[in-house]
Design a protein around this motif. Sequence first.
Motif, PDB file in Angstrom:
ATOM      1  N   ALA A  18      34.000  46.055  69.721  1.00 10.33           N
ATOM      2  CA  ALA A  18      35.198  45.515  70.730  1.00 10.33           C
ATOM      3  C   ALA A  18      35.081  43.928  71.006  1.00 10.33           C
ATOM      4  O   ALA A  18      34.258  43.498  71.515  1.00 10.33           O
ATOM      5  N   TYR A  19      36.378  43.531  70.599  1.00 12.22           N
ATOM      6  CA  TYR A  19      36.462  42.003  70.975  1.00 12.22           C
ATOM      7  C   TYR A  19      36.984  41.703  72.222  1.00 12.22           C
ATOM      8  O   TYR A  19      37.318  40.268  72.479  1.00 12.22           O
ATOM      9  N   VAL A  20      37.414  42.518  73.100  1.00 11.52           N
ATOM     10  CA  VAL A  20      38.121  42.394  74.407  1.00 11.52           C
ATOM     11  C   VAL A  20      37.093  43.316  75.293  1.00 11.52           C
ATOM     12  O   VAL A  20      36.838  44.593  74.873  1.00 11.52           O
ATOM     13  N   PRO A  21      36.943  42.901  76.575  1.00 10.36           N
ATOM     14  CA  PRO A  21      36.186  43.837  77.660  1.00 10.36           C
ATOM     15  C   PRO A  21      36.637  45.183  77.770  1.00 10.36           C
ATOM     16  O   PRO A  21      35.921  46.241  77.648  1.00 10.36           O
ATOM     17  N   THR A  22      37.941  45.310  77.627  1.00  6.69           N
ATOM     18  CA  THR A  22      38.784  46.709  77.843  1.00  6.69           C
ATOM     19  C   THR A  22      39.431  47.044  76.508  1.00  6.69           C
ATOM     20  O   THR A  22      40.760  47.120  76.493  1.00  6.69           O
ATOM     21  N   ALA A  23      39.017  47.091  75.509  1.00  5.75           N
ATOM     22  CA  ALA A  23      39.306  47.264  74.166  1.00  5.75           C
ATOM     23  C   ALA A  23      40.177  48.609  74.070  1.00  5.75           C
ATOM     24  O   ALA A  23      39.745  49.654  74.481  1.00  5.75           O
ATOM     25  N   ARG A  24      41.120  48.362  73.557  1.00  5.79           N
ATOM     26  CA  ARG A  24      42.153  49.685  73.100  1.00  5.79           C
ATOM     27  C   ARG A  24      41.533  50.095  71.507  1.00  5.79           C
ATOM     28  O   ARG A  24      40.648  49.424  71.291  1.00  5.79           O
ATOM     29  N   LYS A  25      42.343  51.343  70.919  1.00  7.81           N
ATOM     30  CA  LYS A  25      41.595  51.789  70.061  1.00  7.81           C
ATOM     31  C   LYS A  25      41.755  50.775  68.884  1.00  7.81           C
ATOM     32  O   LYS A  25      40.808  51.181  67.971  1.00  7.81           O
ATOM     33  N   ARG A  26      42.610  49.837  68.862  1.00  8.34           N
ATOM     34  CA  ARG A  26      42.726  48.936  67.598  1.00  8.34           C
ATOM     35  C   ARG A  26      42.086  47.590  67.678  1.00  8.34           C
ATOM     36  O   ARG A  26      42.319  46.735  66.944  1.00  8.34           O
ATOM     37  N   GLN A  27      41.567  47.324  68.892  1.00  5.14           N
ATOM     38  CA  GLN A  27      40.954  46.098  69.325  1.00  5.14           C
ATOM     39  C   GLN A  27      39.467  46.010  68.883  1.00  5.14           C
ATOM     40  O   GLN A  27      38.597  45.742  69.789  1.00  5.14           O
ATOM     41  N   LEU A  28      39.358  46.024  67.678  1.00  6.29           N
ATOM     42  CA  LEU A  28      38.007  46.256  67.101  1.00  6.29           C
ATOM     43  C   LEU A  28      37.853  45.088  65.823  1.00  6.29           C
ATOM     44  O   LEU A  28      39.005  45.077  65.335  1.00  6.29           O
ATOM     45  N   LEU A  29      36.575  44.904  65.614  1.00  9.17           N
ATOM     46  CA  LEU A  29      36.537  44.087  64.434  1.00  9.17           C
ATOM     47  C   LEU A  29      34.961  44.654  63.519  1.00  9.17           C
ATOM     48  O   LEU A  29      34.201  45.315  64.268  1.00  9.17           O
ATOM     49  N   ASP A  30      35.073  44.310  62.386  1.00  6.06           N
ATOM     50  CA  ASP A  30      33.741  44.692  61.748  1.00  6.06           C
ATOM     51  C   ASP A  30      33.233  43.387  61.308  1.00  6.06           C
ATOM     52  O   ASP A  30      33.988  42.334  60.891  1.00  6.06           O
ATOM     53  N   LEU A  31      31.783  42.956  61.323  1.00  9.61           N
ATOM     54  CA  LEU A  31      31.394  41.915  60.719  1.00  9.61           C
ATOM     55  C   LEU A  31      30.652  42.076  59.777  1.00  9.61           C
ATOM     56  O   LEU A  31      29.549  43.017  59.634  1.00  9.61           O
ATOM     57  N   PHE A  32      30.706  41.292  58.521  1.00  2.00           N
ATOM     58  CA  PHE A  32      29.695  41.445  57.356  1.00  2.00           C
ATOM     59  C   PHE A  32      28.899  40.168  57.229  1.00  2.00           C
ATOM     60  O   PHE A  32      29.650  39.226  56.991  1.00  2.00           O
ATOM     61  N   VAL A  33      27.780  40.192  57.278  1.00  4.94           N
ATOM     62  CA  VAL A  33      26.941  39.235  57.451  1.00  4.94           C
ATOM     63  C   VAL A  33      26.386  38.901  56.158  1.00  4.94           C
ATOM     64  O   VAL A  33      25.793  39.502  55.581  1.00  4.94           O
ATOM     65  N   ALA A  34      26.499  37.533  55.696  1.00  2.00           N
ATOM     66  CA  ALA A  34      25.847  37.205  54.484  1.00  2.00           C
ATOM     67  C   ALA A  34      24.230  37.057  54.680  1.00  2.00           C
ATOM     68  O   ALA A  34      23.731  36.351  55.397  1.00  2.00           O
ATOM     69  N   ASP A  35      23.704  37.712  53.507  1.00  2.00           N
ATOM     70  CA  ASP A  35      22.249  37.514  53.689  1.00  2.00           C
ATOM     71  C   ASP A  35      21.696  36.013  53.145  1.00  2.00           C
ATOM     72  O   ASP A  35      20.741  35.754  53.773  1.00  2.00           O
ATOM     73  N   SER A  36      22.492  35.655  52.337  1.00  2.00           N
ATOM     74  CA  SER A  36      22.075  34.090  51.848  1.00  2.00           C
ATOM     75  C   SER A  36      23.522  33.184  52.011  1.00  2.00           C
ATOM     76  O   SER A  36      24.094  32.954  51.416  1.00  2.00           O
ATOM     77  N   PRO A  37      23.546  32.985  53.636  1.00  6.67           N
ATOM     78  CA  PRO A  37      24.812  32.227  53.470  1.00  6.67           C
ATOM     79  C   PRO A  37      24.962  30.935  53.066  1.00  6.67           C
ATOM     80  O   PRO A  37      23.893  30.093  52.810  1.00  6.67           O
ATOM     81  N   LEU A  38      25.969  30.236  52.674  1.00  7.65           N
ATOM     82  CA  LEU A  38      26.172  28.888  52.319  1.00  7.65           C
ATOM     83  C   LEU A  38      25.770  27.994  53.180  1.00  7.65           C
ATOM     84  O   LEU A  38      25.669  28.238  54.461  1.00  7.65           O
ATOM     85  N   PRO A  39      25.717  26.744  52.791  1.00  7.64           N
ATOM     86  CA  PRO A  39      25.286  25.618  53.654  1.00  7.64           C
ATOM     87  C   PRO A  39      26.187  25.600  55.174  1.00  7.64           C
ATOM     88  O   PRO A  39      27.136  25.659  54.808  1.00  7.64           O
ATOM     89  N   GLY A  40      25.641  25.379  56.201  1.00 14.06           N
ATOM     90  CA  GLY A  40      26.566  25.352  57.265  1.00 14.06           C
ATOM     91  C   GLY A  40      26.748  26.855  57.991  1.00 14.06           C
ATOM     92  O   GLY A  40      27.462  27.000  59.015  1.00 14.06           O
ATOM     93  N   ALA A  41      26.270  27.864  57.319  1.00 13.49           N
ATOM     94  CA  ALA A  41      26.714  29.216  57.695  1.00 13.49           C
ATOM     95  C   ALA A  41      28.077  29.507  58.219  1.00 13.49           C
ATOM     96  O   ALA A  41      28.378  29.755  59.377  1.00 13.49           O
ATOM     97  N   PRO A  42      29.100  29.465  57.284  1.00 14.75           N
ATOM     98  CA  PRO A  42      30.430  29.572  57.818  1.00 14.75           C
ATOM     99  C   PRO A  42      30.959  31.094  58.070  1.00 14.75           C
ATOM    100  O   PRO A  42      30.010  32.068  57.527  1.00 14.75           O
TER     101      PRO A  42
END
Length: 420
Positions: A18-42
Amino acid sequence: MAAPTTDPVLARSVRDVAYVPTARKRQLLDLFVADSPLPGAPLVLFVHGGGWKRFSKQEHAHIGRAWAKLGITTAVMSYRISGLEESTRLAITAVWSLAIGSLGFLADATGAAPGWLVASCIAVGAFSAITGLRLYRQCGEEPRIRWPAHREDVVSALKFLGSAAQAGGQFEGFYNPRNVFVCGHSAGAHMTLMTCFDVPLLAKAGIGLMSLPPVSPGVSPPPVPAESSRPAEGRTLKEVSSGAAAEDLHVDLVPESEWNLAVPAGCGAFAKPGLVIRGVIAMSPPAVSAMMSGFMIHRMYMRPAFGFDPAQWPQAFPDALLRTAVEEGRCPRPPLLLATADPGYDLGLEKHVDELMPILAAAKVPATRITITGSNHFTEMTRIGVPGTPAESIMTPALVAFVEEHGVKRHTPAEDKEES
């Protein structure tokens, strides 16, 4: 609200955050984290399309996986959509079709109606009922959503991603919050441009936007210091897009020492924003002039998302926002990558970008345009991550080069403070 779950495909990915404190059904995100990030960790925040009324992050998880494998941590978000009116119309159509089909059964018994008419009415009714139900369910708990609620969710997601990456935050160490790029497709590209070129909006949210010095087309910028240069084995965006019908206004790297944090007059300077946007990627964004014509466009897209007053529609589109900013002398100049599919196969949106290019040139925005040859409006996005496809061979390398070229080259906390 369900607890975030770990994605089984990538060990370091988190779903349904949830990206807001009182998130509704659609106020969500998924985070896909790079195991070997590019310089600067974008980090790239991806905003999906769907005419402001369809789809969610679920249909776009493949983008997060594909870009994370290339070293770019990617957040894929859902946002509130404007689908209630269409789902209501479909429900009414379903009721009438099923009613006519039922009456047709009675008429068919006496031979008064042909069987194909009965079957057609029932088929239309069933299809409308199923589609309408799906749209209604997608709307979530707030069905009557109108602009600018969609953009408010994008801003909220950016604020959350900035705070979550701070010390003790949920995503601490996953990415550099001062090295963020925002990417959108179709309606999501519209929201991306409307967010990232509205400096007062970002300033109120405590979000920084890197704005390059104005450089006229064809004029070389100052030389790049050696310590900021790209690795010799890397490719520049111009090299990547040379075989993809690139149209450059200005894509050369400007030294980071000459980048400015865009701050509107009267807002004061915020030297340490929680998140800094380094560049913008827009895939097939719509322009208002092309959306103003056509009864079906009005009924299907403009009225549900932007209300019933056509006089208010232009102010909700990037061409009007950019023109106003240019006239007032406050247009920011973040690096911008515009991508479209093959002409004639992009639902006409390549013409929308044609209209945006002169406005961007007048504002001296460092914009690059590429054509994803061999793709259409949908496959330019749905085929990302599929080897051998135009989306993977043209769009993905261009995005990686864009991030490498315009992002920071470091991500230690001490150096981030120095850069502030």
